[in-house]
Design a protein around this motif. Structure first.
Motif, PDB file in Angstrom:
ATOM      1  N   PRO A 191      37.748  51.351  39.441  1.00 14.62           N
ATOM      2  CA  PRO A 191      38.662  50.277  39.102  1.00 14.62           C
ATOM      3  C   PRO A 191      38.190  49.030  39.732  1.00 14.62           C
ATOM      4  O   PRO A 191      37.774  49.111  41.004  1.00 14.62           O
ATOM      5  N   PHE A 192      38.447  48.045  39.107  1.00 12.59           N
ATOM      6  CA  PHE A 192      38.264  46.516  39.671  1.00 12.59           C
ATOM      7  C   PHE A 192      39.496  45.988  39.609  1.00 12.59           C
ATOM      8  O   PHE A 192      40.103  45.773  38.733  1.00 12.59           O
ATOM      9  N   SER A 193      40.272  45.897  40.675  1.00 13.56           N
ATOM     10  CA  SER A 193      41.540  45.126  40.731  1.00 13.56           C
ATOM     11  C   SER A 193      41.886  44.004  41.547  1.00 13.56           C
ATOM     12  O   SER A 193      41.438  44.154  42.825  1.00 13.56           O
ATOM     13  N   ARG A 194      42.325  42.970  41.011  1.00 15.67           N
ATOM     14  CA  ARG A 194      42.675  41.880  41.855  1.00 15.67           C
ATOM     15  C   ARG A 194      43.917  41.508  42.078  1.00 15.67           C
ATOM     16  O   ARG A 194      44.632  40.472  42.582  1.00 15.67           O
ATOM     17  N   LEU A 195      45.035  42.193  41.078  1.00 17.24           N
ATOM     18  CA  LEU A 195      46.370  41.712  41.297  1.00 17.24           C
ATOM     19  C   LEU A 195      47.213  42.891  41.727  1.00 17.24           C
ATOM     20  O   LEU A 195      48.384  42.683  42.198  1.00 17.24           O
ATOM     21  N   ARG A 196      46.868  44.194  41.475  1.00 17.94           N
ATOM     22  CA  ARG A 196      47.595  45.242  42.225  1.00 17.94           C
ATOM     23  C   ARG A 196      46.730  46.061  42.940  1.00 17.94           C
ATOM     24  O   ARG A 196      45.563  46.072  42.708  1.00 17.94           O
TER      25      ARG A 196
END
Length: 289
Positions: A261-266
């Motif tokens: 996964p690529f995650s910037r918000l959570r």
């Protein structure tokens, strides 16, 4: 022996390069939540973190925020991908404004024998009214009544003017409309968002919309997305933008469901990867003036 050692090192270097090219090597990078981010994977997975960037009198940007691959829900064979993008609009001068926007994402398979991805749900969805306003509007109409004078047996006419005044309340609002779009076979292969300004206030469209999509997949093969952004602005901005300019085209964005996964918000562990259908898309969506 020296030649053999050099060959061994060369072979090792080549293996290393191949690992990097396939997105296998982790790099020491973390997002704001402490999630490890493989920067090369991000490049492979998204094509580029910044999907669209156009500069000039009007600046348009599209940035990836979340790319999370998993299952649609437990116990069934369908796969899914959660996608979140920030699309922003800005004019250089405060007196200028963007009056209308259409953002469209269209998905396709990257491999000929793979099934087409399908947009399962989106947010924001439907019509979202913003900056509602009402005002009193007075309309005056002037009509003429013509009466003949038959008793004089001549073409003598009298003209009477009558004025009518009507006062009514009118209302308007800015709007964001989110819909899924279908191909010729009726399959939901895309999503689009249209933004319109409040014409009474002339306040322009929101400066940012966070588009959220849950895409259903039938296999774990690579797929892609084409992003198009059309805009309209006040006439001065349009005039300055069109002089000497050409329409830009953007490359497709490619996705590999095998990558992490690529995650910037959570934080990544906040998502149930076996049940992405449980994600509250509305909680991720945002509209900002």
């Amino acid at each position: 022996m020296e030649q053999e050692h050099r060959n061994s090192n060369t072979s090792s270097d080549n293996d290393h390069e191949r690992e990097v090219a396939m997105g296998q090597e982790d790099q020491d990078s973390q997002d704001e939540y402490g999630n490890e981010v493989n920067m090369y994977d991000v490049t492979i997975d998204l094509g580029k973190t910044g999907v669209v960037e156009r500069r000039g009198i009007m600046e348009v940007r599209c940035r990836s925020r979340e790319v999370v691959h998993g299952r649609l829900e437990p116990g069934i064979g369908k796969y899914a991908t959660l996608l979140v993008y920030d699309v922003s609009f800005k004019t250089i001068k405060k007196s200028r404004r963007v009056t209308w926007v259409k953002v469209e994402f269209t998905f396709a398979s990257s491999e000929g024998n793979s099934r087409m991805p399908e947009v399962w749900s989106i947010a924001p969805a439907g019509t979202v009214p913003l900056l509602q306003s009402s005002q009193e509007e007075t309309v005056r109409t002037l009509s003429k009544l013509t009466a003949g004078a038959p008793e004089l047996l001549a073409n003598v006419n009298a003209s009477i003017e009558r004025e009518k005044t009507v006062t009514k309340m009118t209302s308007d609002s800015a709007r964001v409309i989110g819909i899924t779009t279908c191909d010729e076979f009726g399959q939901q292969v895309g999503a689009s968002w249209i933004m319109e300004e409040n014409k009474a206030l002339k306040s322009g469209v929101p400066s940012l919309i966070r588009c959220v999509m849950l895409v259903r997949r039938r296999d774990n093969r690579r797929f892609e997305c084409n992003v198009s952004i059309d805009t309209k602005a006040d006439w001065k901005t349009e005039l300055g933008r069109l002089v000497g300019s050409t329409r830009e085209t953007d490359d497709p964005v490619y996705f590999d469901p095998q990558l992490p996964p690529f995650s910037r918000l959570r934080k990544v562990d906040e998502y149930d990867l076996a049940n992405l259908l449980s994600v509250d898309l509305d909680a991720l969506a945002e509209i900002r003036f």
